[in-house]
Design an enzyme around this catalytic site. Structure first.
Site, PDB file in Angstrom:
ATOM      1  N   GLU A  28      22.267  17.389   1.130  1.00 49.69           N
ATOM      2  CA  GLU A  28      22.629  17.205   2.542  1.00 49.69           C
ATOM      3  C   GLU A  28      24.099  17.520   2.812  1.00 49.69           C
ATOM      4  O   GLU A  28      24.496  17.670   3.969  1.00 49.69           O
ATOM      5  CB  GLU A  28      22.341  15.766   2.996  1.00 49.69           C
ATOM      6  CG  GLU A  28      20.848  15.418   3.040  1.00 49.69           C
ATOM      7  CD  GLU A  28      20.250  15.257   1.661  1.00 49.69           C
ATOM      8  OE1 GLU A  28      20.965  14.788   0.753  1.00 49.69           O
ATOM      9  OE2 GLU A  28      19.082  15.648   1.468  1.00 49.69           O
ATOM     10  N   GLU A  47      17.240   3.941   2.381  1.00 55.70           N
ATOM     11  CA  GLU A  47      16.604   4.694   3.464  1.00 55.70           C
ATOM     12  C   GLU A  47      15.681   3.856   4.329  1.00 55.70           C
ATOM     13  O   GLU A  47      15.414   4.211   5.483  1.00 55.70           O
ATOM     14  CB  GLU A  47      15.881   5.909   2.886  1.00 55.70           C
ATOM     15  CG  GLU A  47      16.821   6.987   2.338  1.00 55.70           C
ATOM     16  CD  GLU A  47      17.381   6.681   0.940  1.00 55.70           C
ATOM     17  OE1 GLU A  47      17.058   5.610   0.381  1.00 55.70           O
ATOM     18  OE2 GLU A  47      18.137   7.504   0.406  1.00 55.70           O
ATOM     19  N   HIS A 281      -5.798  -7.627  13.660  1.00 59.94           N
ATOM     20  CA  HIS A 281      -5.274  -7.865  12.314  1.00 59.94           C
ATOM     21  C   HIS A 281      -6.372  -8.523  11.479  1.00 59.94           C
ATOM     22  O   HIS A 281      -7.103  -7.843  10.769  1.00 59.94           O
ATOM     23  CB  HIS A 281      -3.997  -8.723  12.386  1.00 59.94           C
ATOM     24  CG  HIS A 281      -3.298  -8.904  11.073  1.00 59.94           C
ATOM     25  ND1 HIS A 281      -2.293  -9.813  10.878  1.00 59.94           N
ATOM     26  CD2 HIS A 281      -3.473  -8.291   9.881  1.00 59.94           C
ATOM     27  CE1 HIS A 281      -1.868  -9.751   9.627  1.00 59.94           C
ATOM     28  NE2 HIS A 281      -2.574  -8.837   9.011  1.00 59.94           N
ATOM     29  N   GLY A 401       3.506  -3.678  11.445  1.00 61.02           N
ATOM     30  CA  GLY A 401       3.502  -4.881  10.611  1.00 61.02           C
ATOM     31  C   GLY A 401       4.221  -4.696   9.286  1.00 61.02           C
ATOM     32  O   GLY A 401       4.155  -5.553   8.421  1.00 61.02           O
TER      33      GLY A 401
HETATM   34  N1  TZD Z   1       5.259  -5.912   2.461  1.00 58.00           N
HETATM   35  C1  TZD Z   1       5.517  -5.226   3.601  1.00 58.00           C
HETATM   36  C2  TZD Z   1       6.407  -4.011   3.555  1.00 58.00           C
HETATM   37  N2  TZD Z   1       4.993  -5.591   4.758  1.00 58.00           N
HETATM   38  C3  TZD Z   1       4.175  -6.670   4.829  1.00 58.00           C
HETATM   39  N3  TZD Z   1       3.645  -6.978   6.015  1.00 58.00           N
HETATM   40  C4  TZD Z   1       3.909  -7.466   3.669  1.00 58.00           C
HETATM   41  C5  TZD Z   1       4.471  -7.028   2.508  1.00 58.00           C
HETATM   42  C6  TZD Z   1       2.980  -8.661   3.677  1.00 58.00           C
HETATM   43  N4  TZD Z   1       3.498  -9.802   4.436  1.00 58.00           N
HETATM   44  C7  TZD Z   1       3.135 -10.059   5.727  1.00 58.00           C
HETATM   45  O1  TZD Z   1       2.373  -9.348   6.407  1.00 58.00           O
HETATM   46  S1  TZD Z   1       3.838 -11.486   6.307  1.00 58.00           S
HETATM   47  C8  TZD Z   1       4.636 -11.787   4.845  1.00 58.00           C
HETATM   48  C9  TZD Z   1       4.361 -10.766   3.929  1.00 58.00           C
HETATM   49  C10 TZD Z   1       4.921 -10.748   2.579  1.00 58.00           C
HETATM   50  C11 TZD Z   1       5.470 -13.004   4.689  1.00 58.00           C
HETATM   51  C12 TZD Z   1       6.804 -12.942   5.327  1.00 58.00           C
HETATM   52  O2  TZD Z   1       7.465 -14.147   5.078  1.00 58.00           O
HETATM   53  P1  TZD Z   1       8.710 -14.636   5.883  1.00 58.00           P
HETATM   54  O3  TZD Z   1       8.126 -15.339   7.193  1.00 58.00           O
HETATM   55  O4  TZD Z   1       9.419 -15.620   5.055  1.00 58.00           O
HETATM   56  O5  TZD Z   1       9.497 -13.488   6.350  1.00 58.00           O
HETATM   57  P2  TZD Z   1       7.159 -16.611   7.316  1.00 58.00           P
HETATM   58  O6  TZD Z   1       7.449 -17.165   8.661  1.00 58.00           O
HETATM   59  O7  TZD Z   1       7.479 -17.580   6.220  1.00 58.00           O
HETATM   60  O8  TZD Z   1       5.759 -16.113   7.266  1.00 58.00           O
END
Ligand code: TZD
Ligand code: CA
Length: 529
Positions: A28, A47, A281, A401
């Site tokens: 680049e 990235e 979902h 998501g």
């Molecule tokens: N990896 C990626 C890139 N996207 C995803 N959506 C997930 C894994 C799976 N995933 C979810 O859909 S919600 C979640 C995961 C791992 C938990 C997120 O935890 P948090 O929030 O601590 O950010 P909460 O409020 O404790 O659920």
């Protein structure tokens, strides 16, 4: 002689595209050589963060955003973010440096092998120009295609020996091009629509992210008031298209087939604007449509239109159609929907805050026109219930998501909206996917306030495990992360809060300081059955 590089900058400049989000590599450097003074380069350290910042910037400006990645390796790191950009109709012009044309065939280090296949299917168009002379034309095509409905990411792979080659003189014409679209139903179709809506006894409105993208929020209010119709936000909402304080607002639809039908039962006409029908979902089988209901969806996206498993769809300019309907529908003599009850106040527990309480405090303290990014997955419903979100462009969530969106997108949104305070509410799980965005916020002095909801677990997955009846699942907890230490390492002002008083004081101080800041707040994990 005008070089390909000079011509590309001229084309970008003519389109008003002067911000470049990137992470550079050897391929680049010839493009970045003598970087024009009227352009700005925003460096992301990984990235995923680069693409997230560009996505936030594109959504908040409503304009195409330019991205420069390093070959296949950089593109690979950006793919998760590209899934979100694809789903949010974000016009991203993603460029990636390629090895030189003379060497490409022997696949030297950092060749982007079969470059055009790599980003598919998350781009509208993927291209590697056949010659240096084609590069300006390909970039012009990419810019216009990304912007036209349905907007979305495009990808151009450019060999690095092309930049210094002479550009075709006629590529000057490309700097003058304007390509636009117009999309209103004709007068007959409009009359038929108005007749259908006028004949409905109990219509309901469902709004999606493209209403907010079109700044159609006020027209949605007018339409809802004239029809005396309740308004729902389409499930898995990446943006907020309707004031959450409005009496007609009913909330966020759940993301299950049966649950949606249950909530919309009794309506004979469901009008959907600017959303897929629907972004489900959890698998919750049932009737797509409640008994006796007809559905009409308005969308800018032909793919969204044909993908819906029920109802009619009209492909066009969602903002213009919404405005025309709000101007022309007959005013209903139905009673306006009754306002919802205020949600119950969250309780305080020792050493941790109820997440509801955090949102109540944010709502009390933050400016009324604050912009929220959400990646606190288990508390999304609470956020929609408790925050007063009223202006267009005030809420963003990962459209596919994919985690790792909100932390960098907050940087892009704050860059686009320097007059409004951006507050990113991020879970202690989600905060790890693109955490390097903190560095960009600190170094470029982009005053995002990050609120990390530290409940020690992947709360949403605990809930989902309950839905699926999955027991003894490993890998659902994330203890032992000190976000204050991490954020200090990246150069932010930090605060730690475990009670109401400390959180209120931290948020008040952070807003007053106008500097990038992170508040780690200990919260109670969600209660699961
Ligand atoms: N990896 C990626 C890139 N996207 C995803 N959506 C997930 C894994 C799976 N995933 C979810 O859909 S919600 C979640 C995961 C791992 C938990 C997120 O935890 P948090 O929030 O601590 O950010 P909460 O409020 O404790 O659920
Ligand atoms: Ca969590």
């Amino acid at each position: 002689m005008t070089t390909v590089r000079e011509m590309i900058y001229a084309i970008l400049r003519a389109q008003g595209i002067t911000t470049l989000f990137g992470n550079p590599g050897s391929n680049e450097l010839p493009f970045l050589d003598q970087f024009p003074k009227d352009f700005r380069y925003i460096l992301g350290l990984q990235e995923g963060a680069v693409i997230g910042m560009a996505d936030g910037f594109a959504q908040a400006t409503g304009r195409p955003a330019l991205v420069n990645l390093h070959s296949a390796a950089g593109t690979g790191n950006a793919m998760g973010g590209l899934a979100n950009a694809w789903n949010s109709h974000s016009p991203l012009i993603v460029t990636a440096g390629q090895q030189t044309r003379p060497m490409m065939g022997v696949e030297p280090l950092l060749t982007n092998i079969d470059a055009t296949t790599l980003p598919k299917p998350l781009v509208k168009w993927s291209h590697e120009p056949a010659s240096a002379a084609e590069v300006p034309h390909a970039m012009s095509r990419a810019i216009h295609l990304a912007s036209l409905p349905a907007p979305g990411p495009v990808y151009v792979s450019i060999p690095y020996d092309d930049w210094g080659k002479p550009a075709d003189e006629q590529s000057e014409l490309l700097t003058k091009r304007r390509v636009t679209s117009a999309g209103m139903p004709g007068p007959d179709a409009m009359q038929a629509l108005l007749a259908t809506i006028g004949a409905a006894k109990n219509p309901v409105i469902v709004l999606g992210p493209d209403v907010d993208a079109a700044k159609g929020n006020a027209d949605a209010v007018r339409l809802a008031e004239r029809l005396a119709a309740p308004v729902w936000v389409a499930p898995s909402a990446p943006r907020c298209p309707f004031p959450t304080t409005h009496a007609n607002f009913r909330g966020l639809l759940p993301a299950g087939i049966a649950a949606i039908s249950r909530l919309l039962t009794g309506h004979d006409l469901i009008l959907v604007f600017g959303a897929p029908v629907f972004r489900y979902h959890q698998y919750d089988p049932g009737q797509f449509l409640p008994e006796g209901a007809e559905l009409i969806a308005f969308t800018c996206d032909p793919d969204e239109a044909v993908r819906a498993p029920m109802g009619d769809a009209i492909v066009g300019d969602v903002g213009l159609i919404l405005k025309a309907l709000a101007d022309q529908v007959a005013v209903s003599d139905r009673d306006a929907p009754a306002p919802r009850l205020s949600p119950a106040l969250g309780k305080v527990r020792d050493g941790a805050l109820m997440p509801e309480r955090v949102f109540d405090l944010i709502d009390q303290i933050a400016p009324r026109d604050a912009i929220y990014l959400n990646e606190s997955t288990s508390t999304t419903a609470m956020m929609w219930e408790r925050l007063r979100i009223e202006n267009p462009g005030s809420y963003y969530f990962a459209a596919a998501g994919g985690l790792g969106f909100a932390m960098p997108a907050a940087v892009g949104v704050q860059l686009a909206e320097p007059e409004r305070q951006v507050i990113a509410v991020i879970g202690d799980g989600s905060a790890n996917y693109s955490i390097t965005a903190l560095w960009t916020a600190a170094q470029y002095d982009i005053p995002v306030i990050y609120v990390i909801m530290k409940n020690g677990t992947y709360g949403a997955l605990r809930w989902f495990a309950g839905v699926l009846g999955a027991e003894d699942v490993p890998g659902l907890d994330v203890p032992g992360i000190d976000f204050v230490a991490l954020a200090q390492g990246y150069g932010l002002t930090t605060y730690r809060a475990t009670d109401d008083g400390a959180f209120s004081a931290a948020l008040t101080a952070a807003i007053a300081a106008g500097k990038p800041a992170l508040i780690e707040v200990t919260t109670c994990p969600p209660v699961t059955a």
